[in-house]
Design an enzyme around this catalytic site. Structure first.
Site, PDB file in Angstrom:
ATOM      1  N   GLY A 280     -11.681   4.337   2.392  1.00  0.00           N
ATOM      2  CA  GLY A 280     -13.051   3.810   2.318  1.00  0.00           C
ATOM      3  C   GLY A 280     -13.799   3.798   3.642  1.00  0.00           C
ATOM      4  O   GLY A 280     -15.008   3.603   3.661  1.00  0.00           O
TER       5      GLY A 280
ATOM      6  N   ASP B  92       0.853  -1.187   0.000  1.00  0.00           N
ATOM      7  CA  ASP B  92       0.000   0.000   0.000  1.00  0.00           C
ATOM      8  C   ASP B  92       0.895   1.246   0.000  1.00  0.00           C
ATOM      9  O   ASP B  92       1.786   1.371   0.843  1.00  0.00           O
ATOM     10  CB  ASP B  92      -0.877  -0.054   1.265  1.00  0.00           C
ATOM     11  CG  ASP B  92      -2.017   0.941   1.244  1.00  0.00           C
ATOM     12  OD1 ASP B  92      -2.380   1.420   0.154  1.00  0.00           O
ATOM     13  OD2 ASP B  92      -2.571   1.218   2.334  1.00  0.00           O
TER      14      ASP B  92
END
Ligand code: ZN
Length: 285
Positions: free
Chosen positions: A211, A82
């Site tokens: 998110g 990530d």
């Protein structure tokens, strides 16, 4: 199973109108909770790991835990870097055994973003490793921006097309107004911008960062506009920490970590399962 193909999993989501969750690993409990949830939901899953989390766990422990998770899972599992910060760091993660990579060169000007991202793609693709790139600035530390300033951080459609086509990335994270961490006020996603990017790149899976805390209807709308990967970390962290906090508040004498990490892990698992149902990935594996 060995690690699954990032591109195959995302393209299946794009074709069938669902998104695959990337849930970040912070320790063993996160890893187990995420993969147990995926097994129970029969959902593909992406274990995300940032440089900070890798530093915390150690890169060899990180890969070993994810590998055990993938080998024992009955569903596709991916180990994804990530926000890879540099070419050198990507090389380190590829050598250690990561199965897909995000290179985040979004803080550079477009030409340099394309150049660094392409360099990573050229390293990874021959090894069967697929790549996510980023364009624009995803918020997090800049939540007090005014609207004009915020618009300036959003990904531009023409630039998105150039980044994808010239670098050869397999997935694109365009900044569309989401932010990392806890939202200050209601998140406002730039759906018009997402639609414009999608019109130019109908076959490219898109990724929504930050998110956690986005209303369910906005998540569904983003998926309908081509988002096929959604990153969630903060909500899992909050679920774990709140559970532990409640246990400590009730019992000041508890000292066995299994007595609070166990329920904490169960809380993460519930969040992950809910997200998989919301994203539509349940039952897809
Ligand atoms: Zn992110």
């Amino acid at each position: 199973m060995a690690f699954a193909s990032f591109k195959e999993v995302l393209l299946d989501g794009l074709k069938n109108g669902y998104a695959v969750g990337q849930f970040n690993m912070n320790n063993l409990e996160f890893t187990q909770a995420i993969v147990e949830a995926a097994n129970e939901e029969k959902s593909p899953v992406i274990l995300g790991c940032s440089e900070g989390a890798i530093k915390y766990m150690g890169i060899d422990y990180t890969v070993a835990m994810a590998r055990v998770a993938a080998e024992t899972a009955k569903v596709p599992v991916i180990l994804h870097l990530d926000h890879g910060p540099s070419f050198e760091y990507v090389v380190k993660c590829v050598r250690a055994g990561f199965s897909s990579i995000m290179i985040d060169a979004s803080h550079y000007a477009l030409e340099q973003n394309i150049e660094l991202t392409k360099r990573v793609v050229d390293l990874c693709h021959p090894l069967g490793i697929e790549v996510e790139g980023e364009l624009g600035r995803i918020g997090g530390t800049e939540d007090d921006l005014t609207v004009d300033e915020r618009d300036a951080t959003l990904a531009l459609p023409e630039e998105a097309k150039r980044l994808v086509e010239e670098s050869g990335i397999d997935a694109l994270a365009p900044a569309i107004g989401s932010a990392h961490g806890v939202y200050v006020g209601k998140p406002e996603l730039a759906f018009g911008r997402l639609q414009e990017i999608r019109d130019l790149l109908p076959n490219t899976p898109m990724v929504l960062h930050g998110g956690s805390g986005i209303p369910d209807e906005d998540i569904r709308k983003a998926i309908s506009l081509g988002v096929s990967k959604i990153n969630v970390n903060t909500e899992n962290q909050i679920a774990l920490t709140n559970t532990i906090r409640e246990i400590f508040a009730k019992d000041a004498k508890v000292y066995d970590p299994r007595k609070y990490l166990g329920p904490g892990k169960a809380a993460i698992k519930e969040v992950v399962k809910e997200k998989m149902r919301l994203f539509g990935s349940s039952g897809r594996a």
